[in-house]
Design a protein around this motif. Structure first.
Motif, short mmCIF file in Angstrom:
data_model
loop_
_atom_site.label_atom_id
_atom_site.label_comp_id
_atom_site.label_asym_id
_atom_site.label_seq_id
_atom_site.Cartn_x
_atom_site.Cartn_y
_atom_site.Cartn_z
N ASP A 76 0.84 -1.20 0.00
CA ASP A 76 0.00 0.00 0.00
C ASP A 76 0.88 1.25 0.00
N GLY A 77 0.40 2.28 -0.69
CA GLY A 77 1.08 3.57 -0.63
C GLY A 77 2.13 3.81 -1.68
N LEU A 78 2.45 2.81 -2.50
CA LEU A 78 3.42 3.01 -3.58
C LEU A 78 2.67 3.57 -4.79
N GLU A 79 2.85 4.84 -5.04
CA GLU A 79 2.09 5.51 -6.10
C GLU A 79 2.66 5.18 -7.47
N VAL A 80 1.76 5.02 -8.44
CA VAL A 80 2.16 4.78 -9.83
C VAL A 80 1.48 5.82 -10.72
N THR A 81 2.03 5.98 -11.91
CA THR A 81 1.46 6.92 -12.87
C THR A 81 0.32 6.25 -13.63
N ARG A 82 -0.33 7.01 -14.50
CA ARG A 82 -1.43 6.43 -15.27
C ARG A 82 -0.92 5.39 -16.27
N TRP A 83 0.38 5.36 -16.51
CA TRP A 83 0.96 4.35 -17.39
C TRP A 83 1.38 3.10 -16.62
N GLY A 84 1.28 3.14 -15.31
CA GLY A 84 1.66 2.00 -14.49
C GLY A 84 3.10 2.03 -13.99
N THR A 85 3.87 3.03 -14.42
CA THR A 85 5.25 3.16 -13.94
C THR A 85 5.24 3.72 -12.51
N VAL A 86 6.29 3.44 -11.76
CA VAL A 86 6.37 3.95 -10.38
C VAL A 86 6.58 5.46 -10.42
N LYS A 87 5.81 6.16 -9.61
CA LYS A 87 5.91 7.62 -9.54
C LYS A 87 7.11 7.98 -8.67
N ALA A 88 8.09 8.65 -9.26
CA ALA A 88 9.32 8.96 -8.53
C ALA A 88 9.82 10.34 -8.93
N GLU A 89 10.52 10.97 -8.00
CA GLU A 89 11.08 12.31 -8.26
C GLU A 89 12.14 12.25 -9.34
N PHE A 90 12.13 13.25 -10.20
CA PHE A 90 13.18 13.38 -11.20
C PHE A 90 14.51 13.60 -10.48
N LYS A 91 15.54 13.01 -10.95
CA LYS A 91 16.90 13.12 -10.42
C LYS A 91 17.16 12.21 -9.24
N THR A 92 16.27 12.20 -8.21
CA THR A 92 16.56 11.43 -7.00
C THR A 92 15.97 10.02 -7.05
N GLY A 93 14.83 9.85 -7.73
CA GLY A 93 14.15 8.56 -7.74
C GLY A 93 13.31 8.32 -6.51
N LYS A 94 13.13 9.32 -5.66
CA LYS A 94 12.35 9.17 -4.42
C LYS A 94 10.89 8.88 -4.73
N THR A 95 10.32 7.86 -4.10
CA THR A 95 8.92 7.49 -4.32
C THR A 95 8.05 8.03 -3.19
N SER A 96 6.79 7.63 -3.20
CA SER A 96 5.83 8.08 -2.18
C SER A 96 6.05 7.39 -0.84
N LEU A 97 6.87 6.34 -0.80
CA LEU A 97 7.17 5.63 0.44
C LEU A 97 8.50 6.10 1.02
N ASP A 98 8.55 6.33 2.31
CA ASP A 98 9.77 6.82 2.95
C ASP A 98 10.90 5.81 2.80
N GLY A 99 12.04 6.29 2.32
CA GLY A 99 13.21 5.43 2.18
C GLY A 99 13.17 4.48 1.00
N VAL A 100 12.17 4.65 0.12
CA VAL A 100 12.05 3.78 -1.05
C VAL A 100 12.25 4.62 -2.31
N TYR A 101 13.12 4.16 -3.18
CA TYR A 101 13.48 4.87 -4.41
C TYR A 101 13.24 3.95 -5.61
N ALA A 102 13.17 4.53 -6.79
CA ALA A 102 12.96 3.73 -8.00
C ALA A 102 13.76 4.33 -9.14
N VAL A 103 14.31 3.45 -10.00
CA VAL A 103 15.17 3.91 -11.10
C VAL A 103 14.91 3.11 -12.37
N GLY A 104 15.35 3.66 -13.48
CA GLY A 104 15.35 2.93 -14.74
C GLY A 104 13.99 2.82 -15.39
#
Length: 477
Positions: free
Chosen positions: A413-441
């Motif tokens: 729960d709480g891992l946000e995704v975009t309308r395309w199904g990709t993980v929603k993450a900050e540009f440059k850092t990869g920070k996601t909606s979950l604390d301490g969780v990042y996503a890349v590639g």
């Protein structure tokens, strides 16, 4: 003072490493380009104009210091050239082999724009790093100060491995989890050996393992190990799963036996190169030998499939693409290589349906290019009454990849995704909606290039390190 060994593009012409003859190379999975000899690498590197604004560097996702390592190569200072190359790129020998240089660094070379032919950047990059391995300059990471904080990385593809490399250099304890039996992701199982021989990938993974990175393979997150368990074990988590869900074909008969996914087909072929026993190959399910093969798609994955089918001894190999040659997304260099090896391209053609069980033919509808779509590319339109049947014993779907539904797949729960199904993450850092969780590639970008995944992994590692430093500072207060 020694004479400057650069700016020779006026009297030294562009020269690529020699390519093995098509009727020789289409029978094996070895790389098709020969190595540069030392003198040739120096000569080609000396063509660099050392321009004030290096567009090659600006158009490289990693912003590699290309003019600098070209100059070092021209001067015969290869160990320094390798040091400069490795400083910005975790896997230069891989990028030198598989990056679409014609669309990135080489395509934007200043002397190319002036009509003198681009510097052969990719071939020199490959030569530098292969020499570094041969000479023993590439060593396991020497960690000066070990830290007790740990990072879990889900996915052992280029993004995850690049992050692992950078985080381990900072002294963090790093564990990489991957669903396959070997690390490397698409580098290992998606890209054929004739573009990237597997020992090139394995030696990097071995280097990381010797550096203290732990690999947990055959680990399907959500089944073998929960995402929450990984979060609970580590101080930070990086999601680098890539995108593996295949876009499906539509039309009557699309579920017929003999219509297969590109990723399954390529994985089986690559497993064979390791000497694995692969039942799907032995029983003919994912083996093109003696078959009429039709590959549907126009990207680099489609090029990998058609060239693999040729090497497996297919009776014929045809590639259907709904636009024309000028509008296809795959590398033009790959198309040329495929044509030389015996692949036939059928432009402005798309599948309408399929006949037979198992499949015996593709119903093809002819297309023409109409008005541009939202991306500016001309949209294909059906030509009514121009359908025909293309015989086929094996149909390979190479229509691109989409992200899997990670929140649902992992029960998180709480891992946000975009309308395309990709993980929603900050540009440059990869920070996601979950604390301490990042996503890349690709799981953030969608299907993209290996070099972008490496870039994301390196950038994310910096962000993870900053996060862990902040966490430690807060805990100390």
């Amino acid at each position: 003072m020694a004479k400057q060994p650069m700016l020779k593009f006026v009297n030294v012409t562009r020269d690529m490493p020699s390519k093995r003859a098509a009727d020789e190379r289409n029978k094996d999975f070895h790389e098709i380009y020969a190595e540069f000899a030392d003198a040739k690498a120096k000569e080609q590197a000396s063509r660099c104009s050392q321009c004030g604004v290096p567009y090659c560097q600006a158009h490289c996702p990693l912003h590699n210091n290309i003019p600098d390592w070209l100059r070092m190569t021209a001067m015969g200072r290869l160990e320094e050239a390798y040091g400069i190359s490795q400083a910005t790129n975790t896997f230069p020998e891989i990028c030198g082999r598989i990056c679409p240089q014609d669309r990135l660094c080489e395509g934007n070379c200043v002397i190319e724009q002036s009509g003198h032919g681009t510097v052969t950047i990719g071939a020199v990059e490959k030569y530098i790093t292969d020499t570094a391995w041969e000479k023993g300059w590439v060593q396991p990471i020497a960690v000066t100060t070990e830290r007790d904080q740990s990072v879990g990385i889900i996915g052992a593809g280029p993004g995850g491995l690049a992050a692992a490399d950078m985080l381990r250099r900072a002294g963090l304890q790093v564990t990489v989890y991957d669903r396959y039996d070997r690390a490397g992701g698409l580098l290992t199982y998606g890209i054929p050996g004739f573009k990237l021989e597997k020992d090139v990938v394995m030696r990097r993974i071995d280097q990381l393992a010797q550096s203290g990175v732990e690999f947990v393979t055959n680990c399907n997150v959500g089944e073998d190990l929960s995402f929450d368990a990984i979060r609970g074990k580590h101080d930070a988590v990086v999601i680098a799963t890539g995108v593996y869900k295949t876009r499906d074909l539509e039309g009557p008969g699309a579920e017929a036996t003999g219509i297969v996914r590109a990723i399954d087909y390529l994985t089986v072929s690559n497993k064979l190169s390791f000497g694995d026993e692969v039942p799907e190959y032995e029983d003919g399910t994912l083996n093109a030998a003696g078959k009429k093969v039709v590959v549907i798609g126009g990207g680099d994955t489609a090029m990998d499939c058609v060239r693999t089918a040729i090497r497996q001894g297919a009776e014929s190999v045809k590639c259907l693409y709904r636009r024309d040659r000028a509008n296809m997304p795959g590398s033009q260099r790959e198309v040329q290589n495929a044509e030389e090896e015996g692949v036939e391209f059928v432009w402005l053609a798309a599948p309408k349906g399929f006949e037979g069980e198992p499949v015996s033919g593709v119903q093809v509808q002819k297309m023409r290019l109409g008005a541009p779509d939202a991306s500016g590319r001309q949209s294909p339109e059906i030509i009514e009454g121009a359908d025909y049947l293309e015989p086929a014993d094996l149909v390979i779907k190479a229509l691109g990849f989409e992200p899997e539904e990670l929140p649902k797949l992992w029960g998180v729960d709480g891992l946000e995704v975009t309308r395309w199904g990709t993980v929603k993450a900050e540009f440059k850092t990869g920070k996601t909606s979950l604390d301490g969780v990042y996503a890349v590639g690709d799981i953030v970008r969608g299907a993209s290039l290996v070099v972008w995944a490496i870039k994301d992994g390196r950038d994310c590692a910096d962000a993870v390190l900053a996060y862990l430093n902040d966490s430690r500072a807060v805990a100390a207060e």
